[in-house]
Design an enzyme around this catalytic site. Structure first.
Site, PDB file in Angstrom:
ATOM      1  CG  ASP A 351     -22.845  31.705 -10.369  1.00 54.34           C
ATOM      2  OD1 ASP A 351     -23.342  31.370 -11.463  1.00 54.34           O
ATOM      3  OD2 ASP A 351     -22.259  30.910  -9.620  1.00 54.34           O
ATOM      4  CG  ASP A 547     -18.867  32.969 -11.332  1.00 55.56           C
ATOM      5  OD1 ASP A 547     -19.193  32.672 -12.493  1.00 55.56           O
ATOM      6  OD2 ASP A 547     -19.421  32.505 -10.327  1.00 55.56           O
TER       7      ASP A 547
END
Length: 649
Positions: A351, A547
């Site tokens: 990410d 996430d």
């Protein structure tokens, strides 16, 4: 004043921590001496007995006196092993390593090979102590890393302040925390407003502001005001305690190699016992001058050589050493199976925000049109943004500073999803995105054509006044982390929900070739599924909260700076505590090194044992060679296993 106090307080904390560590080290040294005491006693008696027998030729050391002498040397190290063997038999586990050692040493005494019997147990017990010390050291590394809470708190009872042990504080009690102080217990904020440094828990470098009723966690540092907290969990039930327990119990999640060795030992040990029985009895039918004493001795040698101590001890210890080495470097691994996966990772999917970037906005450019005073306008914007808790407001305040605090604004209003509106003596002030300006029909709006930054538009007295560009900063070590991943032939891929221009700018700046922007959480899941179809081992690195689905889907999930959330603790397999991207290639390096050491031990143990077994079965190896093949190899394997703790990554 508060800054001085903070420094003083930290200094005192360090002194206290130093004293605590000194006491702890002293306690451990005492424990080490106690652990070695039986072995030292047995070793002295064994060496003295051998000297009296073979060097001084002492005539008194024969018969019952000799038996008694070596029995006294044997019992301190032998009894614990015999006890373990007996308890195993009672539980139905006959063929354990303790059973093998027991048979071999009792047999040696029956054959009047007393020194050999003592030596087997002596070196075995030394191996056990070294194993215990290595595990203790690994646990201590984990403990020191996580459990940084103060031992004492200030308890508030009827407006009186009392310093008490944190472990004694009950749920519902009220404690007070001064600026610079570290919170020892989870609780609910009773003060109207307070700022805390949450880096120890979340990895976020920016301070967080909490309002009355918000939950605050052990490990947070109070920054700017005396505050009171209502305790919501006991010391041992705090979030940090749960993480500590989780990592210390990491050995429950075993690697395939460990599981194989455990199963192998259960099958291998009874086979060895029956082979030893065969070595004792079968030659009677085939050898002319059969002497039971000779063949029994060979069988006992065979038993000692065959004992799987080196494998049973060193392989789990190798993995635990890897977990300890990781924790020493700020990487919490939940089990040895994840070290194995890390060693095999071929792609790292990351990410952007909070992983490769700070997640903290900074002002990049201020563009104010002619006809407006930049200094005056920024001062007004700063006052207006002080009414917002958005990270953008913090970025503007850090850029402008305190400014002119005499400015008066009224009718302050927040327009959801757009920005802020207010009035001063001269007119209307708008600060937000360009949609806010369009909503209030501002004339002559001139947004820049292309930028990779977030833009804060400003309008004053009905006219467009300019913009402030703000961007998230790339972390100092992000570029180095990507370089190190490339060096070990691990491909880096970046996924982000940010707009493509921002993602492209960050990716190209870091040297990441594959990147995808404007992704929703479900899009990230689809991207990861597509990558998994390539049948490669994939690690995903994210914040452990937004996430969580992708972390769960990956072969091994790493949470960056997510210790403050349940999602990080529950979902991630590896948690990087200090939010440093360099820990990503380091975690992979630790996994590879651990696996390398484990396989070195397997090859070494099997190689030496196979050689000495052949010699033993042929009558060319004595109990002393057997001791080396078993305990010596185990000790060397243990020392090799703990080597990972000393390795610099």
């Amino acid at each position: 004043m508060s800054k001085e106090y903070c420094c003083t307080n930290n200094h005192q904390d360090q002194d206290h921590h130093h004293n605590h560590n000194h006491d702890h080290a002293h306690h451990h040294s005492e424990e080490g001496i106690k652990a070695f005491a039986p072995a030292i006693f047995s070793f002295v008696l064994l060496m003295l007995g051998l000297l009296l027998e073979h060097y001084f030729h002492a005539e008194f050391l024969t018969g019952w006196i000799k038996l008694l002498w070596y029995l006294v040397a044997y019992l301190p190290v032998g009894l614990p092993v015999l006890k373990e063997a007996w308890e195993g038999i009672q539980k139905g586990s006959f063929f354990s390593e303790f059973f093998l050692m027991g048979i071999a040493t009792i047999g040696a005494f029956i054959l009047e090979e007393y020194p050999e019997g003592v030596a087997v147990m002596l070196f075995y017990s030394i191996g056990e102590v070294f194993q215990g010390m290595a595990v203790s050291k690994a646990r201590k590394n984990i403990q020191n890393l996580i459990d940084q809470r103060p031992d004492e708190v200030t308890l508030v009872t009827n407006s009186e302040m009392t310093i008490v042990k944190a472990k004694t504080v009950e749920v519902g009690s009220v404690i007070q925390l001064k600026p610079g102080g570290k919170l020892a217990l989870d609780g609910e904020l009773l003060t109207e407003r307070a700022s805390f440094n949450t880096a120890a828990l979340t990895g976020e470098s920016k301070p967080d502001t909490f309002q009355k009723g918000d939950k605050v966690l052990a490990g947070m540092i109070n920054l700017n005001t005396v505050c009171q907290i209502k305790v919501t969990a006991k010391y041992q039930d705090s979030k940090l305690s749960k993480i500590l327990d989780l990592v210390q119990n990491a050995t429950k999640h075993k690697a395939p190699t460990e599981l194989f060795i455990q199963k192998f030992a259960k099958i291998y040990t009874p086979i060895v016992v029956f082979l030893a029985l065969g070595i004792t009895i079968l030659p009677y039918f085939f050898v002319a001058d059969y002497q039971i004493k000779d063949w029994l001795y060979r069988a006992l040698v065979f038993l000692v050589i065959s004992c799987p101590c080196a494998l049973v001890i060193s392989i789990p210890l190798g993995y635990f050493g890897g977990i300890g080495a990781a924790s020493k470097n700020g990487i919490l691994v939940k089990g040895s199976n994840f070290l194995d996966v890390l060693a095999s990772v071929q792609k790292v999917v990351m990410d952007k925000t909070g992983t490769l970037t700070e997640g903290v906005f900074k002002v990049q450019e201020v563009n104010i049109k002619e006809g407006f005073s930049a200094e005056d306008l920024l001062a007004k914007v700063n006052i207006l943004e002080s009414h917002s808790s958005h990270p953008v407001a913090t970025a503007i305040h850090e850029y402008v500073g305190d400014g002119d605090t005499s400015i008066q604004l009224s009718n302050i209003e927040e327009i959801p999803g757009m920005g802020l509106r207010a009035l001063d003596a001269e007119g209307e002030l708008l600060v937000g995105n360009f949609k806010l300006l369009e909503k209030f029909q501002i004339k002559e709006i001139e947004p820049p054509l292309a930028t990779s930054h977030t833009l804060i538009a400003i309008a004053y007295k009905g006219f467009y006044a300019g913009y402030i560009s703000i961007a998230d900063q790339v972390k100092m070590n992000s570029s180095k982390a990507i370089y190190q991943l490339n060096e070990i032939k691990v491909e880096s891929i970046m996924l982000s929900g940010d707009k493509n221009s921002v993602v492209e700018a960050v990716a190209k700046g870091l040297g990441i070739r594959h990147y995808y922007g404007e992704l929703l959480p479900e899009d990230k899941v689809e991207k990861l599924k597509a990558l998994k179809n390539e049948e490669v081992k994939i690690a995903f690195v994210g914040d452990g909260i937004n996430d969580a689905p992708v972390i769960a889907l990956s072969d091994v999930g790493l949470a960056m700076g997510g210790l403050g959330s349940d999602a990080a603790i529950e979902t991630a397999d590896v948690v990087i505590q200090d939010d440093d991207p360099l820990k990503i290639p380091m975690a992979i390096a630790i996994g590879k090194k651990t696996k390398q050491i484990v396989w070195q031990n397997i090859a070494f143990a099997f190689g030496v044992k196979a050689l000495v077994l052949i010699l033993g079965a042929g009558g060319m190896a004595t109990m002393w060679e057997a001791v080396f093949a078993d305990v010596g190899v185990a000790l060397l394997a243990v020392l090799n296993a703990v080597r990972v703790l000393k390795t610099r990554f």
